[in-house]
Design a protein around this motif. Structure first.
Motif, PDB file in Angstrom:
ATOM      1  N   GLY A 192     -34.529 -18.552  -3.448  1.00 13.88           N
ATOM      2  CA  GLY A 192     -35.300 -19.658  -4.004  1.00 13.88           C
ATOM      3  C   GLY A 192     -34.849 -20.054  -5.381  1.00 13.88           C
ATOM      4  N   GLN A 193     -34.832 -19.091  -6.297  1.00 11.67           N
ATOM      5  CA  GLN A 193     -34.509 -19.398  -7.687  1.00 11.67           C
ATOM      6  C   GLN A 193     -33.102 -19.982  -7.844  1.00 11.67           C
ATOM      7  OE1 GLN A 193     -33.858 -17.157 -12.008  1.00 11.67           O
ATOM      8  NE2 GLN A 193     -34.330 -15.960 -10.182  1.00 11.67           N
ATOM      9  N   PHE A 194     -32.106 -19.272  -7.314  1.00 13.96           N
ATOM     10  CA  PHE A 194     -30.732 -19.681  -7.593  1.00 13.96           C
ATOM     11  C   PHE A 194     -30.302 -20.920  -6.813  1.00 13.96           C
ATOM     12  CE2 PHE A 194     -30.561 -15.203  -9.002  1.00 13.96           C
ATOM     13  CZ  PHE A 194     -30.126 -15.439 -10.302  1.00 13.96           C
ATOM     14  N   SER A 195     -30.761 -21.062  -5.572  1.00 10.59           N
ATOM     15  CA  SER A 195     -30.390 -22.263  -4.832  1.00 10.59           C
ATOM     16  C   SER A 195     -30.976 -23.506  -5.487  1.00 10.59           C
ATOM     17  CB  SER A 195     -30.841 -22.166  -3.370  1.00 10.59           C
ATOM     18  OG  SER A 195     -32.248 -22.049  -3.273  1.00 10.59           O
ATOM     19  N   LEU A 196     -32.216 -23.407  -5.958  1.00  8.20           N
ATOM     20  CA  LEU A 196     -32.865 -24.553  -6.589  1.00  8.20           C
ATOM     21  C   LEU A 196     -32.215 -24.918  -7.923  1.00  8.20           C
ATOM     22  CD1 LEU A 196     -36.596 -23.720  -5.802  1.00  8.20           C
ATOM     23  CD2 LEU A 196     -35.319 -25.693  -4.959  1.00  8.20           C
ATOM     24  N   ILE A 197     -31.889 -23.906  -8.731  1.00  8.71           N
ATOM     25  CA  ILE A 197     -31.299 -24.236 -10.026  1.00  8.71           C
ATOM     26  C   ILE A 197     -29.870 -24.740  -9.883  1.00  8.71           C
ATOM     27  CG2 ILE A 197     -30.405 -21.921 -10.585  1.00  8.71           C
ATOM     28  CD1 ILE A 197     -31.289 -22.474 -13.481  1.00  8.71           C
ATOM     29  N   PHE A 198     -29.109 -24.199  -8.927  1.00  6.68           N
ATOM     30  CA  PHE A 198     -27.741 -24.681  -8.720  1.00  6.68           C
ATOM     31  C   PHE A 198     -27.753 -26.119  -8.219  1.00  6.68           C
ATOM     32  CE2 PHE A 198     -24.591 -20.972  -8.609  1.00  6.68           C
ATOM     33  CZ  PHE A 198     -25.348 -20.199  -9.477  1.00  6.68           C
ATOM     34  N   VAL A 199     -28.617 -26.404  -7.241  1.00 10.53           N
ATOM     35  CA  VAL A 199     -28.710 -27.768  -6.719  1.00 10.53           C
ATOM     36  C   VAL A 199     -29.247 -28.700  -7.798  1.00 10.53           C
ATOM     37  CG1 VAL A 199     -29.815 -29.265  -5.019  1.00 10.53           C
ATOM     38  CG2 VAL A 199     -28.972 -27.020  -4.329  1.00 10.53           C
ATOM     39  N   GLY A 200     -30.244 -28.233  -8.563  1.00 12.68           N
ATOM     40  CA  GLY A 200     -30.810 -29.053  -9.630  1.00 12.68           C
ATOM     41  C   GLY A 200     -29.772 -29.435 -10.669  1.00 12.68           C
ATOM     42  N   MET A 201     -28.946 -28.482 -11.073  1.00 16.83           N
ATOM     43  CA  MET A 201     -27.912 -28.775 -12.055  1.00 16.83           C
ATOM     44  C   MET A 201     -26.835 -29.675 -11.472  1.00 16.83           C
ATOM     45  SD  MET A 201     -27.613 -25.089 -14.053  1.00 16.83           S
ATOM     46  CE  MET A 201     -26.324 -25.691 -15.168  1.00 16.83           C
ATOM     47  N   LYS A 202     -26.631 -29.601 -10.177  1.00 11.63           N
ATOM     48  CA  LYS A 202     -25.652 -30.470  -9.528  1.00 11.63           C
ATOM     49  C   LYS A 202     -26.122 -31.922  -9.492  1.00 11.63           C
ATOM     50  CE  LYS A 202     -21.984 -31.496  -7.044  1.00 11.63           C
ATOM     51  NZ  LYS A 202     -20.605 -31.401  -7.602  1.00 11.63           N
ATOM     52  N   VAL A 203     -27.407 -32.127  -9.187  1.00 13.77           N
ATOM     53  CA  VAL A 203     -27.903 -33.502  -9.042  1.00 13.77           C
ATOM     54  C   VAL A 203     -28.322 -34.121 -10.362  1.00 13.77           C
ATOM     55  CG1 VAL A 203     -28.663 -33.040  -6.675  1.00 13.77           C
ATOM     56  CG2 VAL A 203     -30.293 -32.810  -8.554  1.00 13.77           C
ATOM     57  N   GLY A 204     -28.383 -33.314 -11.433  1.00 17.55           N
ATOM     58  CA  GLY A 204     -28.672 -33.927 -12.721  1.00 17.55           C
ATOM     59  C   GLY A 204     -29.539 -33.111 -13.651  1.00 17.55           C
ATOM     60  N   MET A 205     -28.982 -32.048 -14.215  1.00 20.72           N
ATOM     61  CA  MET A 205     -29.686 -31.267 -15.227  1.00 20.72           C
ATOM     62  C   MET A 205     -28.649 -30.628 -16.134  1.00 20.72           C
ATOM     63  SD  MET A 205     -32.728 -30.632 -16.240  1.00 20.72           S
ATOM     64  CE  MET A 205     -33.797 -29.539 -17.148  1.00 20.72           C
ATOM     65  N   PRO A 206     -28.636 -30.978 -17.425  1.00 22.56           N
ATOM     66  CA  PRO A 206     -27.680 -30.376 -18.353  1.00 22.56           C
ATOM     67  C   PRO A 206     -27.870 -28.864 -18.429  1.00 22.56           C
ATOM     68  CG  PRO A 206     -28.756 -32.290 -19.336  1.00 22.56           C
ATOM     69  CD  PRO A 206     -29.495 -31.975 -18.081  1.00 22.56           C
ATOM     70  N   ALA A 207     -26.790 -28.148 -18.683  1.00 24.14           N
ATOM     71  CA  ALA A 207     -26.845 -26.688 -18.732  1.00 24.14           C
ATOM     72  C   ALA A 207     -27.805 -26.201 -19.800  1.00 24.14           C
ATOM     73  CB  ALA A 207     -25.436 -26.132 -18.976  1.00 24.14           C
ATOM     74  N   GLY A 208     -27.774 -26.825 -20.984  1.00 27.18           N
ATOM     75  CA  GLY A 208     -28.634 -26.381 -22.080  1.00 27.18           C
ATOM     76  C   GLY A 208     -30.102 -26.526 -21.760  1.00 27.18           C
ATOM     77  N   LEU A 209     -30.494 -27.701 -21.256  1.00 30.74           N
ATOM     78  CA  LEU A 209     -31.903 -27.915 -20.908  1.00 30.74           C
ATOM     79  C   LEU A 209     -32.318 -27.036 -19.733  1.00 30.74           C
ATOM     80  CD1 LEU A 209     -32.402 -31.782 -21.286  1.00 30.74           C
ATOM     81  CD2 LEU A 209     -33.239 -29.957 -22.766  1.00 30.74           C
ATOM     82  N   ALA A 210     -31.384 -26.772 -18.822  1.00 29.82           N
ATOM     83  CA  ALA A 210     -31.702 -25.891 -17.700  1.00 29.82           C
ATOM     84  C   ALA A 210     -32.044 -24.490 -18.200  1.00 29.82           C
ATOM     85  CB  ALA A 210     -30.527 -25.832 -16.725  1.00 29.82           C
ATOM     86  N   SER A 211     -31.285 -24.000 -19.181  1.00 28.10           N
ATOM     87  CA  SER A 211     -31.558 -22.666 -19.733  1.00 28.10           C
ATOM     88  C   SER A 211     -32.928 -22.617 -20.394  1.00 28.10           C
ATOM     89  CB  SER A 211     -30.471 -22.280 -20.738  1.00 28.10           C
ATOM     90  OG  SER A 211     -30.566 -23.033 -21.942  1.00 28.10           O
TER      91      SER A 211
END
Length: 299
Positions: A71-90
């Motif tokens: 759940g956690q990693f698939s969502l964050i990887f897909v989220g960063m792919k479709v539009g989330m900067p690395a800094g804000l994601a952290s």
């Protein structure tokens, strides 16, 4: 805390903060779900043959794998792919602390204190400000997918508490590896269904050094080294002494992504980031302050 262990805590923060840059770099060459799958393959093999299964039931182990890994990693990887900067994601990922609190109160009847509610309110305002700032590198879908990843992390944290109650101490590394192993097959199937066989073939036939380097960092450094050292700290000190190190993770993530990837955040995103950091600080450290000592209430 011993100076050597403080250094270990700082190393873990740096390793995990740079993890978001590695994700962003890896996503340029490898589809997100395939990247997550390969991460756990490289994490688990061959080390799983040398680590015994953790002394918790298969049911709890599967639940942990579904929330903390799949759940956690698939969502964050897909989220960063479709539009989330690395800094804000952290930064947004650290909202897991509040999801952990909410799920713990509802499910386990845990107690909340004034600092938990104050921190949640301040950080919630910051999250709302960031969510309203669409455009640039951040999309609405990216923001909410990363937030959902944080929610999975929070649920997984509470499951971890239930799963390990009354269980003899065991190495954190064995839990990380076995959880990763159980996530490989469902992630692989999900990747084939959503990303297609051609994406697998393309990644296999035309590997890049950046993609390979990213994968190695995510699996061996962020997973094995990061969680191994973190588990060592938790085995030596109370969680209340170790958890404040996590407050530095968004600082490393935002700074490194700006320096390495050239990411920029808007004024309002910066205000939201500061509010989230302030809320996290109150949430984690406020319990040791004198204010509101008598306001502890059970829910």
């Amino acid at each position: 805390m011993h100076k050597k262990d403080i250094l270990i805590g700082l190393v873990v923060v740096i390793v995990w903060g740079l993890n978001f840059i590695a994700i962003k770099v890896g996503l340029k060459d490898i589809p997100p779900l395939l990247l997550v799958t390969l991460r756990f393959v490289l994490t688990c093999f061959p080390i799983i043959f040398f680590l015994p299964k953790p002394p918790i039931s298969w049911g709890w182990l599967i639940a942990l794998s579904l929330t903390l890994n799949m759940g956690q990693f698939s969502l964050i990887f897909v989220g960063m792919k479709v539009g989330m900067p690395a800094g804000l994601a952290s930064l947004v990922q650290q909202s897991q602390a509040f999801f952990t609190l909410l799920v713990g109160v509802v499910w386990l009847g845990e107690k909340w204190r004034w600092n938990h509610l104050a921190g949640l309110l301040v950080a919630g305002i910051g999250m709302a400000i960031i969510a309203s700032q669409q455009g640039g590198e951040m999309t609405t879908a990216g923001f909410w997918l990363v937030t959902a990843a944080a929610a999975c992390w929070g649920v997984g944290n509470v499951i971890m508490r239930r799963a390990t109650q009354g269980v003899p101490a065991f190495p954190m590394l064995s839990l990380i590896v076995w959880m990763g192993f159980l996530a490989i097959l469902p992630l692989a199937v999900l990747s084939l269904l959503l990303e297609g066989y051609d994406s697998w073939l393309s990644a296999w036939q035309a590997p890049t050094w950046t993609g390979i380097g990213s994968l190695i960092y995510l699996a061996l450094v962020a997973n094995l080294v990061g969680y191994g050292l973190w588990g060592k700290l938790l085995s030596r000190y109370p969680a209340t002494e170790v958890s404040p190190f996590a407050l530095l993770l968004p600082v490393v993530g935002l700074t490194s992504s700006s320096l390495v990837l050239g990411e920029e955040i808007s004024l309002y995103q910066g205000i939201g980031a500061l509010l989230i950091m302030a809320g996290l600080t109150v949430h984690v450290l406020g319990g040791s302050w004198n204010i509101g000592k008598k306001s502890e209430t059970s829910c």
